[in-house]
Write a protein that holds these residues in place. Structure first.
Motif, short mmCIF file in Angstrom:
data_model
loop_
_atom_site.label_atom_id
_atom_site.label_comp_id
_atom_site.label_asym_id
_atom_site.label_seq_id
_atom_site.Cartn_x
_atom_site.Cartn_y
_atom_site.Cartn_z
N LEU A 3 8.94 6.26 17.64
CA LEU A 3 10.11 5.59 17.09
C LEU A 3 10.60 6.28 15.81
CD1 LEU A 3 9.12 1.84 17.60
CD2 LEU A 3 10.79 3.16 18.90
N TYR A 4 9.67 6.73 14.99
CA TYR A 4 10.05 7.42 13.76
C TYR A 4 10.81 8.70 14.09
CZ TYR A 4 9.57 8.95 8.89
OH TYR A 4 9.83 9.34 7.59
N PHE A 5 10.26 9.49 15.00
CA PHE A 5 10.90 10.77 15.34
C PHE A 5 12.26 10.55 16.01
CE2 PHE A 5 11.61 14.17 18.47
CZ PHE A 5 11.72 15.26 17.60
N GLY A 6 12.33 9.58 16.94
CA GLY A 6 13.60 9.33 17.62
C GLY A 6 14.68 8.84 16.68
N GLY B 120 13.02 2.30 7.44
CA GLY B 120 12.99 0.90 7.83
C GLY B 120 12.01 0.63 8.95
N ILE B 121 11.93 1.56 9.93
CA ILE B 121 10.97 1.40 11.02
C ILE B 121 9.54 1.48 10.49
CG2 ILE B 121 10.12 2.51 13.12
CD1 ILE B 121 12.97 3.25 13.79
N ALA B 122 9.29 2.41 9.57
CA ALA B 122 7.94 2.56 9.02
C ALA B 122 7.50 1.31 8.28
CB ALA B 122 7.91 3.78 8.09
N LEU B 123 8.37 0.76 7.43
CA LEU B 123 7.99 -0.43 6.68
C LEU B 123 7.81 -1.63 7.61
CD1 LEU B 123 7.43 -1.80 4.01
CD2 LEU B 123 9.89 -2.15 3.71
N LEU C 44 4.23 -5.56 10.32
CA LEU C 44 3.89 -6.26 11.56
C LEU C 44 2.52 -5.87 12.10
CD1 LEU C 44 7.33 -6.06 13.41
CD2 LEU C 44 6.39 -7.98 12.13
N CYS C 45 2.10 -4.63 11.90
CA CYS C 45 0.84 -4.13 12.49
C CYS C 45 -0.25 -3.86 11.46
CB CYS C 45 1.12 -2.86 13.29
SG CYS C 45 2.33 -3.04 14.60
N GLY C 46 0.08 -3.83 10.19
CA GLY C 46 -0.92 -3.56 9.18
C GLY C 46 -0.94 -2.11 8.76
N ALA C 47 -1.76 -1.83 7.75
CA ALA C 47 -1.79 -0.49 7.17
C ALA C 47 -2.43 0.54 8.08
CB ALA C 47 -2.54 -0.53 5.83
N ARG C 48 -3.10 0.12 9.16
CA ARG C 48 -3.79 1.06 10.03
C ARG C 48 -2.86 1.97 10.83
NH1 ARG C 48 -4.49 -3.97 12.56
NH2 ARG C 48 -6.48 -4.18 11.52
N VAL C 49 -1.56 1.68 10.83
CA VAL C 49 -0.63 2.52 11.61
C VAL C 49 0.01 3.62 10.77
CG1 VAL C 49 -0.11 0.63 13.20
CG2 VAL C 49 1.32 0.95 11.18
N TRP C 50 -0.47 3.82 9.55
CA TRP C 50 0.14 4.85 8.70
C TRP C 50 0.03 6.25 9.31
CZ3 TRP C 50 -2.30 9.11 6.86
CH2 TRP C 50 -3.69 9.09 6.83
N PRO C 51 -1.02 6.60 10.10
CA PRO C 51 -1.00 7.94 10.72
C PRO C 51 0.20 8.16 11.64
CG PRO C 51 -3.21 7.03 10.79
CD PRO C 51 -2.31 5.93 10.35
N GLY C 52 0.69 7.10 12.28
CA GLY C 52 1.89 7.25 13.10
C GLY C 52 3.10 7.61 12.27
N ILE C 53 3.20 7.04 11.07
CA ILE C 53 4.31 7.39 10.16
C ILE C 53 4.20 8.85 9.74
CG2 ILE C 53 5.40 6.84 7.97
CD1 ILE C 53 4.28 4.00 8.25
N ALA C 54 2.99 9.28 9.40
CA ALA C 54 2.80 10.67 8.99
C ALA C 54 3.11 11.63 10.12
CB ALA C 54 1.36 10.86 8.49
#
Length: 356
Positions: free
Chosen positions: A25-28, A51-54, A59-69
């Motif tokens: 979603l971030y890349f798209g 906005g998608i990252a925040l 909604l999912c917690g801090a564990r999804v930060w690698p997806g943002i990176a």
């Protein structure tokens, strides 16, 4: 032991899936945001990935930060001047929503956005404060790489505006979609009003993207959407109005014509910030009012049930009303004493007689 292992494996698999979804979603959304780039085909006045990252963190917690990176790296790897610059920009794009998430958690933010403090926290902490990290890191990196043509502050203003607007207009929409439920038994007049609001928003959008400086026409629509449909109507309406305004700014049309980049970004940030503030605050206030009305109605219903129960008990015991119909004296103490006497008689009657 095997069940515990399978549970952990399932949990880790779900986390990996969420990380991959966030990265996609971030890349798209980054590819969509770059359609309105203003500086070096990389800096845009609306950056939806922030906005998608925040929203993903909330909604999912801090564990999804690698997806943002991962999403930030994929979005910038073909744009950055060097691999080191891409890694630094990726770190800034990842750290900014994480900082916003930490600030919102510290402030007691609730994803329902049904309180005034939640709307203020999202605007002041999530958008304006947290996105300073990515704007400062990215602009400084481009400056040190020697690829800035517009100057530091114009580029920084566009970067900060884009990231902050992504939080202000995209995050509320995602939070609304997460908790949205299809309405039941909605009257036809309500659907007609919603369609009329959509048509009016599209009409105002056409006016905003033209040469006419009539940006203020969007505010009555924002108030209408927030007052009648709460956050479910205010968030998409704010996204539409802000998107039309950003297109106008990118084209240099309307009130943005004849100004330099920094002045246009200041005006754009002021307008979009005011639009988001209006929609979120009015929507939160109306939601709070409706919730208070429901609580009052529930309390009145419970009180009516209690009064009905007392009246039924009085009729079953054959007791007089609140006042004697002849002299008007209050009979409540006598009634309580009589009820207690009847209860004592009943308990004595049910008590077993002693054996002789």
């Amino acid at each position: 032991m095997a069940d515990v292992r399978r549970t952990r494996l399932r949990r880790h698999g779900l986390t990996v899936l969420r990380i991959c979804v966030v990265a996609a979603l971030y890349f798209g959304s980054a590819e969509v945001g770059l359609l309105q780039e203003l500086v070096r085909s990389q800096v845009t006045p609306l950056w939806p990935p922030s906005g998608i990252a925040l929203a993903a963190l909330l909604l999912c917690g801090a564990r999804v930060w690698p997806g943002i990176a991962l999403g930030a790296f994929l979005a910038n790897v073909s744009l950055g001047p060097s691999l080191v610059a891409v890694l630094v920009i990726t770190a800034g794009n990842t750290l900014a929503p994480v900082c916003s998430y930490a600030l919102l958690c510290r402030a007691g933010f609730r994803v329902r956005l049904d309180r005034l403090r939640d709307a203020l926290s999202l605007i002041l902490l999530g958008a304006f404060t947290g996105m300073l990290v990515s704007a400062t890191t990215g602009t400084t990196t481009l400056l040190l790489a020697g690829v800035l043509d517009e100057g530091f502050w114009p580029t920084w203003s566009v970067w900060w505006t884009g990231d902050a607007m992504g939080v202000l207009v995209v995050t509320p929409v995602l939070l609304v979609l997460r908790s949205a439920r299809w309405p039941k038994h909605v009257p036809a007049s309500r659907w007609a009003e919603a369609l009329l609001l959509m048509a009016a928003t599209a009409g105002v959008g056409l006016v905003e993207t033209s040469s006419s400086p009539l940006l203020f026409l969007g505010f009555p629509l924002l108030i209408w959407a927030a007052f009648r449909f709460q956050l479910a109507g205010a968030a998409p309406c704010a996204l539409a109005v802000s998107t039309f305004t950003i297109v106008s700014a990118a084209r240099g049309a309307g009130p943005f014509a004849g100004h330099d980049l920094l002045t246009s970004m200041i005006a754009l940030q002021a307008f979009n910030g005011s639009a988001a503030l209006t929609s979120l605050l009015v929507g939160a206030v109306i939601s709070r009012r409706n919730q208070t009305e429901r609580e009052i109605a529930r309390a009145c219903g419970q009180l009516a049930e209690v009064v009905a129960g007392i009246t039924t008990a009085d009729q079953r015991l054959g007791l007089p009303g609140e006042e004697d119909e002849h002299d008007g004296r209050d009979k409540r103490p006598e009634r309580v004493e009589r009820v207690e006497r009847v209860e004592r008689v009943e308990r004595t009657r049910q008590r077993p007689s002693p054996r002789i």
